[in-house]
Design a protein around this motif. Structure first.
Motif, PDB file in Angstrom:
ATOM      1  N   LYS A   1       0.834  -1.193   0.000  1.00 26.29           N
ATOM      2  CA  LYS A   1       0.000   0.000   0.000  1.00 26.29           C
ATOM      3  C   LYS A   1       0.873   1.249   0.000  1.00 26.29           C
ATOM      4  O   LYS A   1       1.849   1.321   0.743  1.00 26.29           O
TER       5      LYS A   1
ATOM      6  N   GLU B   1      -3.198   0.693  -3.756  1.00 30.61           N
ATOM      7  CA  GLU B   1      -2.706  -0.671  -3.562  1.00 30.61           C
ATOM      8  C   GLU B   1      -2.127  -1.199  -4.870  1.00 30.61           C
ATOM      9  O   GLU B   1      -2.753  -1.086  -5.930  1.00 30.61           O
TER      10      GLU B   1
ATOM     11  N   CYS C   1      -8.651   2.205  -0.243  1.00 27.07           N
ATOM     12  CA  CYS C   1      -7.730   2.521  -1.337  1.00 27.07           C
ATOM     13  C   CYS C   1      -8.481   3.150  -2.506  1.00 27.07           C
ATOM     14  O   CYS C   1      -9.590   2.735  -2.854  1.00 27.07           O
TER      15      CYS C   1
ATOM     16  N   THR D   1       3.318  -0.911   4.063  1.00 22.78           N
ATOM     17  CA  THR D   1       2.739   0.376   3.676  1.00 22.78           C
ATOM     18  C   THR D   1       3.835   1.428   3.714  1.00 22.78           C
ATOM     19  O   THR D   1       4.569   1.526   4.696  1.00 22.78           O
TER      20      THR D   1
END
Length: 292
Positions: A3, A17, A133, A215
């Motif tokens: 992410k 994503e 997302c 992330t």
């Protein structure tokens, strides 16, 4: 899937994503499309709000003129009687003279305002906190809802020069406008992470490794702006928690110091009668029930 938390400067925009095997070139193009798509939805929401308040846009040669000037110049809005809102209109003059002042009725306004709220919620920065997302489908769905609302309220469509119609037809001209400064170009936009630019010819995994379950905070910006400011080591929430802990600790230390200053009063050596009892042999006497 990895992410990306996309920021521009210090401003948070959206989550995206992808996988670590994607090329940086393709990644930047996709991110720019989402970024510009969100800007487009926001521009439309702003214009539709004005439309709901003051009606359709006047022809370019009539904008900013007073009623007297329009009469003197013998100008006429040829779309005023054809591009009318469903159910009639209410008069609400535009203070800046851009629109004709024929606003939709309350029922039609509600249709526009409800759609605007839904579109803004879909692209909101709050979606980052909600861990939603951003996708092209979200952008497309928001645009479709806005287009549908306009067709409900204005079944005869809007004038061909109206910015709302131009946005829907992909013919908007932002040249010289403030909005043009925010738009990014797919071919020149840059993506930065951890203080370094991600080279377009490489893959994302060349920079962040092969771990998909991660992330990262990446910054999107125009070419030539230099390296963006790096993210702070601690977030604002973490800083507040650390300051709160330091304050509590400081108060506890102050309390301990105050207690230590008075604690000697209970000590044996501080008793003014201790020496006298010692000479009289009265120290450590245990009084029991056997004494009479």
């Amino acid at each position: 899937m990895v992410k990306l938390h996309i920021k521009k400067g210090e401003e948070s925009h959206f989550l995206y994503e992808t996988n670590v095997g994607v090329s940086v070139e393709d990644l930047i193009i996709q991110l720019v499309r989402l970024y510009n798509g969100r800007l487009k939805v926001d521009r439309l929401c702003q214009e539709i709000e004005l439309l709901s308040s003051h009606g359709i846009l006047l022809p370019p040669n009539m904008q900013g003129l007073t009623d007297e000037q329009i009469i003197d110049l013998k100008l006429k809005d040829e779309y005023a009687d054809t591009c009318i809102p469903c159910g009639g209109h209410t008069d609400n003059p535009d203070p800046v003279g851009r629109r004709n002042g024929r606003a939709p009725n309350e029922k039609m306004k509600e249709v526009l305002h409800r759609t605007i709220s839904e579109a803004r919620a879909a692209i909101s920065k709050n979606q980052v906190a909600a861990k939603v997302c951003m996708t092209e489908e979200i952008i497309s769905d928001s645009l479709d809802k806005l287009r549908g609302a306009i067709m409900i309220v204005y079944p005869m469509n809007l004038p061909p020069y109206d910015p709302i119609r131009l946005e829907f037809e992909g013919q908007e001209d932002l040249t010289g406008s403030q909005a043009s400064l925010a738009v990014l170009e797919e071919s020149t936009a840059q993506l930065w992470w951890a203080g370094k630019e991600l080279t377009r010819s490489k893959k994302l995994q060349d920079f962040i490794g092969r771990n998909e379950k991660t992330t990262i905070i990446a910054k999107l910006q125009k070419k030539g702006q230099g390296a963006p400011a790096r993210e702070p080591v601690f977030s604002e929430d973490a800083k507040k928690e650390m300051m709160s802990y330091a304050y509590r600790r400081q108060e506890e230390l102050k309390k301990l110091e105050a207690d230590e200053e008075d604690s000697y009063l209970n000590a044996q050596w501080a008793d003014p009668h201790e020496l006298k009892r010692s000479f009289q042999g009265l120290r450590d006497i245990k009084w029991g029930s056997g004494l009479k």
